[in-house]
Design an enzyme around this catalytic site. Sequence first.
Site, PDB file in Angstrom:
ATOM      1  N   SER A 240       0.831  -1.193   0.000  1.00 13.31           N
ATOM      2  CA  SER A 240       0.000   0.000   0.000  1.00 13.31           C
ATOM      3  C   SER A 240       0.866   1.242   0.000  1.00 13.31           C
ATOM      4  O   SER A 240       2.079   1.170   0.118  1.00 13.31           O
ATOM      5  CB  SER A 240      -0.901   0.016   1.227  1.00 13.31           C
ATOM      6  N   LYS A 241       0.183   2.367  -0.140  1.00 14.89           N
ATOM      7  CA  LYS A 241       0.893   3.646  -0.129  1.00 14.89           C
ATOM      8  C   LYS A 241       1.661   3.821   1.178  1.00 14.89           C
ATOM      9  O   LYS A 241       2.621   4.556   1.245  1.00 14.89           O
ATOM     10  CB  LYS A 241      -0.111   4.787  -0.275  1.00 14.89           C
ATOM     11  N   ARG A 242       1.157   3.171   2.169  1.00 10.42           N
ATOM     12  CA  ARG A 242       1.820   3.307   3.468  1.00 10.42           C
ATOM     13  C   ARG A 242       3.202   2.680   3.484  1.00 10.42           C
ATOM     14  O   ARG A 242       4.022   3.020   4.325  1.00 10.42           O
ATOM     15  CB  ARG A 242       0.943   2.708   4.570  1.00 10.42           C
ATOM     16  N   HIS A 243       3.463   1.757   2.550  1.00  9.58           N
ATOM     17  CA  HIS A 243       4.831   1.242   2.425  1.00  9.58           C
ATOM     18  C   HIS A 243       5.663   2.340   1.777  1.00  9.58           C
ATOM     19  O   HIS A 243       6.021   2.248   0.602  1.00  9.58           O
ATOM     20  CB  HIS A 243       4.891  -0.006   1.533  1.00  9.58           C
TER      21      HIS A 243
END
Length: 466
Positions: A240-243
Amino acid sequence: MTVVTRFAPSPTGFLHIGGARTALFSWLYAQHCNGKMLLRIEDTDRQRSTQEAIDAILDGMNWLGLSSSDEIYYQFSRQERHAEVAQQLLNEGKAYYCYASPEELEEMRAAQRSAGQTIRYDGRWRDRDPSEAPEGIKPVVRIKSEQVGETLLNDLVQGDVTVQNSQLDDFIILRSDGTPTYMLAVVVDDHDMGVTHIIRGDDHLTNTFRQLQIYKAMGWDIPEHAHIPLIHGPDGAKLSKRHGALGIDAYRDMGYLPEAILNYLMRLSWSHGDEEIISMEQAIEWFDIKDVGKSSARFDFSKLEALNAHYIRQTEDAQLAELLLPFLKKTLEAPLTADQKALLVKALPGLKERAKTLVELAEAAKFYFVPRPLSFTEKAQKLLNEDGVAVMKGLLPHFDAISDWSEENISAAVKAFGKEADLKMGKVCQPLRAALTGTTVSPSIFEVVELFGKEETLARMQDTLK
Ligand code: GLU
């Protein structure tokens, strides 16, 4: 029909690797069909959209070579048009004002929760007369979703997907401040921009069934849809973008070439026979969205590295040197001089065989440019013990006597000295490598000596005698 695809990122974060793959598939399919891909920045969420993210997305797209020939569209600038469509739906009785307050909706949800029902808007304003509207409340606009029957989507990747219309709710299309929701904006834009194929992550599949309601209510043609499987992390968890570390810019900083990333990404959930190395030209010829599989792929760094190593070897030396400069700049104190750049170009054939990333390549090339006196790795230091230094001392006059500084003559001199001192080649070459590079790994030592030139070679050897 001209195929028009689009990539529609929300600028709330960087261009992550999953987004890049969606862009790549949209781009490849458009190219394959002699069509075009639009780039639309979906910046309607004003709180979370940032200019920094827009820049990073555009930068990443350019770096990957996936830019669009059309202008770049900004969704927010089209909000009047979105509101106009909402108004039309209101006028035609296909949408309605809802005056339910947040507290009231929370109560509704709590009741649904305790009754074990699906949480969704219950349509309480759907059939109410606007004269019942409470004072002082700005309403939202909700679409009248179909309540009976079912909706079928012939997805180009997922196949036939059916949803019971009773599962759909009357979702919001216009907020109480008059701004459109994503659900409305995306449909209006795709329609107005003539998008024929919507290619996006399969996490949007449920959204699609809601969006289809808007197409139907407006009587618009429904574009083809292709919901591609998401990329999963090496651990199987969703990427995800959180990575954060997996933004495209991070891959660039890690020393990956765009060609390698593109080649790697296109092979996630798509293949052409057993081909592993596929150029963009080939991919354009071969890629069809219908051939994308349904199952998700796991991100595998070692495969990406192997492809990167391949593309590094393929890159022409002068161009590779240019790509390497920013990486060398990070590890060296001064930028390369013109002579050093020329040396780098000559040294690259020997260096690039082993490097998996530009970071590794810069690290391997660095010794050519670090100024004397060198600092030595522990292993190199060991090789330059008393015996090693004696080798340098004995070898120096042989090198000094060479008038034509060629790899051949250098190798002959090393051999002659080895014979004279009764030493095996390794016993001569290892300390020599340590003296010249400060390390124990390098391309062929004769090549290194030749590229350094006589003066620098003798000086580095002499340094070890001090
Ligand atoms: N803006 C949406 C997102 O970034 C994608 C919209 C779409 O592809 O339809 O998730």
